[in-house]
Design an enzyme around this catalytic site. Sequence first.
Site, PDB file in Angstrom:
ATOM      1  N   ARG A 171       0.863  -1.193   0.000  1.00 39.45           N
ATOM      2  CA  ARG A 171       0.000   0.000   0.000  1.00 39.45           C
ATOM      3  C   ARG A 171       0.896   1.239   0.000  1.00 39.45           C
ATOM      4  O   ARG A 171       1.736   1.385   0.884  1.00 39.45           O
ATOM      5  CB  ARG A 171      -0.893  -0.030   1.253  1.00 39.45           C
ATOM      6  CG  ARG A 171      -1.676   1.240   1.493  1.00 39.45           C
ATOM      7  CD  ARG A 171      -2.552   1.121   2.744  1.00 39.45           C
ATOM      8  NE  ARG A 171      -3.294   2.349   2.968  1.00 39.45           N
ATOM      9  CZ  ARG A 171      -3.023   3.245   3.919  1.00 39.45           C
ATOM     10  NH1 ARG A 171      -2.047   3.043   4.773  1.00 39.45           N
ATOM     11  NH2 ARG A 171      -3.740   4.335   4.025  1.00 39.45           N
ATOM     12  N   HIS A 201      -2.567  10.935   0.852  1.00 38.37           N
ATOM     13  CA  HIS A 201      -2.011  10.733   2.204  1.00 38.37           C
ATOM     14  C   HIS A 201      -1.321  12.044   2.576  1.00 38.37           C
ATOM     15  O   HIS A 201      -0.103  12.108   2.740  1.00 38.37           O
ATOM     16  CB  HIS A 201      -1.056   9.544   2.207  1.00 38.37           C
ATOM     17  CG  HIS A 201      -0.746   8.984   3.570  1.00 38.37           C
ATOM     18  ND1 HIS A 201      -0.872   7.660   3.887  1.00 38.37           N
ATOM     19  CD2 HIS A 201      -0.299   9.580   4.692  1.00 38.37           C
ATOM     20  CE1 HIS A 201      -0.500   7.455   5.149  1.00 38.37           C
ATOM     21  NE2 HIS A 201      -0.146   8.619   5.670  1.00 38.37           N
ATOM     22  N   GLU A 217      -6.881   8.605   6.671  1.00 34.35           N
ATOM     23  CA  GLU A 217      -7.081   9.279   7.955  1.00 34.35           C
ATOM     24  C   GLU A 217      -7.557  10.727   7.813  1.00 34.35           C
ATOM     25  O   GLU A 217      -6.841  11.667   8.198  1.00 34.35           O
ATOM     26  CB  GLU A 217      -5.788   9.226   8.781  1.00 34.35           C
ATOM     27  CG  GLU A 217      -5.292   7.816   9.042  1.00 34.35           C
ATOM     28  CD  GLU A 217      -4.033   7.761   9.915  1.00 34.35           C
ATOM     29  OE1 GLU A 217      -3.472   8.821  10.219  1.00 34.35           O
ATOM     30  OE2 GLU A 217      -3.631   6.658  10.292  1.00 34.35           O
ATOM     31  N   ASN A 241      -7.056   2.040  10.208  1.00 36.47           N
ATOM     32  CA  ASN A 241      -5.725   2.168  10.815  1.00 36.47           C
ATOM     33  C   ASN A 241      -5.922   2.152  12.326  1.00 36.47           C
ATOM     34  O   ASN A 241      -6.676   2.969  12.866  1.00 36.47           O
ATOM     35  CB  ASN A 241      -5.058   3.491  10.417  1.00 36.47           C
ATOM     36  CG  ASN A 241      -4.713   3.527   8.933  1.00 36.47           C
ATOM     37  OD1 ASN A 241      -4.899   2.545   8.215  1.00 36.47           O
ATOM     38  ND2 ASN A 241      -4.203   4.662   8.481  1.00 36.47           N
ATOM     39  N   TYR A 262      -3.922   1.959  16.067  1.00 33.72           N
ATOM     40  CA  TYR A 262      -2.658   2.042  16.816  1.00 33.72           C
ATOM     41  C   TYR A 262      -2.826   1.882  18.318  1.00 33.72           C
ATOM     42  O   TYR A 262      -1.979   1.304  18.979  1.00 33.72           O
ATOM     43  CB  TYR A 262      -1.954   3.377  16.537  1.00 33.72           C
ATOM     44  CG  TYR A 262      -1.351   3.412  15.157  1.00 33.72           C
ATOM     45  CD1 TYR A 262      -0.085   2.909  14.922  1.00 33.72           C
ATOM     46  CD2 TYR A 262      -2.079   3.898  14.075  1.00 33.72           C
ATOM     47  CE1 TYR A 262       0.461   2.897  13.649  1.00 33.72           C
ATOM     48  CE2 TYR A 262      -1.544   3.890  12.793  1.00 33.72           C
ATOM     49  CZ  TYR A 262      -0.272   3.387  12.587  1.00 33.72           C
ATOM     50  OH  TYR A 262       0.264   3.367  11.327  1.00 33.72           O
ATOM     51  N   GLU A 283      -3.281  -0.001   8.309  1.00 31.01           N
ATOM     52  CA  GLU A 283      -2.073   0.351   9.068  1.00 31.01           C
ATOM     53  C   GLU A 283      -2.203  -0.187  10.483  1.00 31.01           C
ATOM     54  O   GLU A 283      -3.261  -0.073  11.104  1.00 31.01           O
ATOM     55  CB  GLU A 283      -1.878   1.877   9.200  1.00 31.01           C
ATOM     56  CG  GLU A 283      -1.383   2.561   7.971  1.00 31.01           C
ATOM     57  CD  GLU A 283      -1.189   4.058   8.173  1.00 31.01           C
ATOM     58  OE1 GLU A 283      -0.906   4.491   9.324  1.00 31.01           O
ATOM     59  OE2 GLU A 283      -1.330   4.786   7.185  1.00 31.01           O
TER      60      GLU A 283
HETATM   61  O1  IFM Z   1       3.079   7.678   9.995  1.00 30.71           O
HETATM   62  C1  IFM Z   1       1.717   7.729  10.215  1.00 30.71           C
HETATM   63  C2  IFM Z   1       0.963   7.562   8.924  1.00 30.71           C
HETATM   64  O2  IFM Z   1       1.343   8.492   7.965  1.00 30.71           O
HETATM   65  C3  IFM Z   1      -0.513   7.703   9.155  1.00 30.71           C
HETATM   66  N1  IFM Z   1      -0.946   6.840  10.219  1.00 30.71           N
HETATM   67  C4  IFM Z   1      -0.211   6.850  11.438  1.00 30.71           C
HETATM   68  C5  IFM Z   1       1.268   6.661  11.167  1.00 30.71           C
HETATM   69  C6  IFM Z   1       2.053   6.684  12.483  1.00 30.71           C
HETATM   70  O3  IFM Z   1       1.862   7.889  13.126  1.00 30.71           O
END
Ligand code: IFM
Length: 467
Positions: free
Chosen positions: A80, A124, A169, A298, A300, A372
């Site tokens: 990706r 992005h 995002e 995404n 985290y 992500e």
């Molecule tokens: O690096 C970023 C990415 O560009 C977008 N999502 C989160 C990642 C980590 O912060």
Amino acid sequence: MTIIDPLTFPPGFVWGAATASYQIEGAVAEDGRTPSIWDTFSHTPGKTKGGDTGDEACDHYHRYREDVALMRDLGLPAYRFSIAWPRVQPGGSGPMNAKGLDFYRRLVDELLEHDIRPWVTLYHWDLPQELEDAGGWPNRDTAARFAEYAALVHGALGDRVRHWTTFNEPWCSSFLGYASGVHAPGRQHAPDAFAAMHHLLLGHGHALEAIRAADAEAELGITLNLYAISPADPAREGDLDAVRRIDGLANRIFLDPVLRGEYPEDVKRDVAGVTDFGFVHDGDLKTISTPLDLLGINYYSRHVVAAPDPDVPAEPYWRAPTSWPGSEDVRFIKRPGVPVTDMDWEVDAPGLTETLVRVAQEYPPVPLYITENGAAYADTPGPDGEIHDAERVAYFDAHFRACLAAIEQGAPLRGYFAWSLLDNFEWAWGYSKRFGVIGVDYATQRRTIKASGHRYRQVIKRNGLAG
Ligand code: IFM
């Protein structure tokens, strides 16, 4: 009766790794590329750590063949990456730049020759500076410009690229870009952040309509950054309301319009002092909720939130209170004893299961992909020259298990992309944060597959964790 091996992913599960143009490409002034908002922002003193910029980054523009060979070495079936809008359509309107497009044509060809499926993200974060000068995302016309750009890129690459997502995002582009201003373009005007959000989503809808009209077979979607959110104290009503508010601003304000064609009423009430949503025109929500073939998520970390307390100071970066217009007073809590990554983000794999299952249960069905997931750790090569990133290995492992748990609970999860293929330019943090499964020595541009990369190769090969 089918016996499901609890450590194995379903057949056909898509494995990949992700990057983004400004974070890795470099070559910012080559072959006709013009500046994006991130060039301007990173070159503005004080905006990024150490004044770092993406001028050179990982020099992927020149080293893409080497990078594709590394992907092949990892056994990645999918990659990706994003297209830099100002590289292929300098200035953000008018004709395409053949030289810029050729870079992506060469990259796609190289990927396909190595049996790696390209997954394209159209945006992005690198908005052409001219479009920002004309008002940026708060300007409705930017949505139309984006749809035009998306159709042109699809026209050039659509014969070889099957998977497309419009935005990465949009929460970051709108609320970090226009409310707290910790991301480009660095504006701080909360009403504009909501207008930006709406126009990003509108651009998404129009782009989907345009691409689908040209190519009924393309797999189309958007990537949202979603969070698990929980109260500091589940017994406190104020904390539960903080969850509702932050869930509204982080998750539902994107999920609801895209998947249900409406903005959440409670969020509209929460932010009534900031915006009246007057930017929504008749028909917009129908466009925004154009059916998707896939939803990229995404994930985290988790937000743990509590009711306002005037004695607690604001937290930095993306937790900056101004990133949450109308809910600036909600407190973000760090739980004692919970491990954090180098970003100071809590490691919370169960939150990934929770997020996937929640989307599956509360929204109309759509195939889900983790576009992500990953972690920054301050890893450096050991005396043997290898990068022993045991924490990242453990992070991925826990999150793979979380994916399996979500699938078991019925979430239609179809794939997983690790963030990131390479260490890269981590936006306002510059090069100080390393997310790659491949390490990059920025002085020499030498790449080293980390232990997490070697582990990922095994997982991909086995389609799971067994063995
Ligand atoms: O690096 C970023 C990415 O560009 C977008 N999502 C989160 C990642 C980590 O912060």
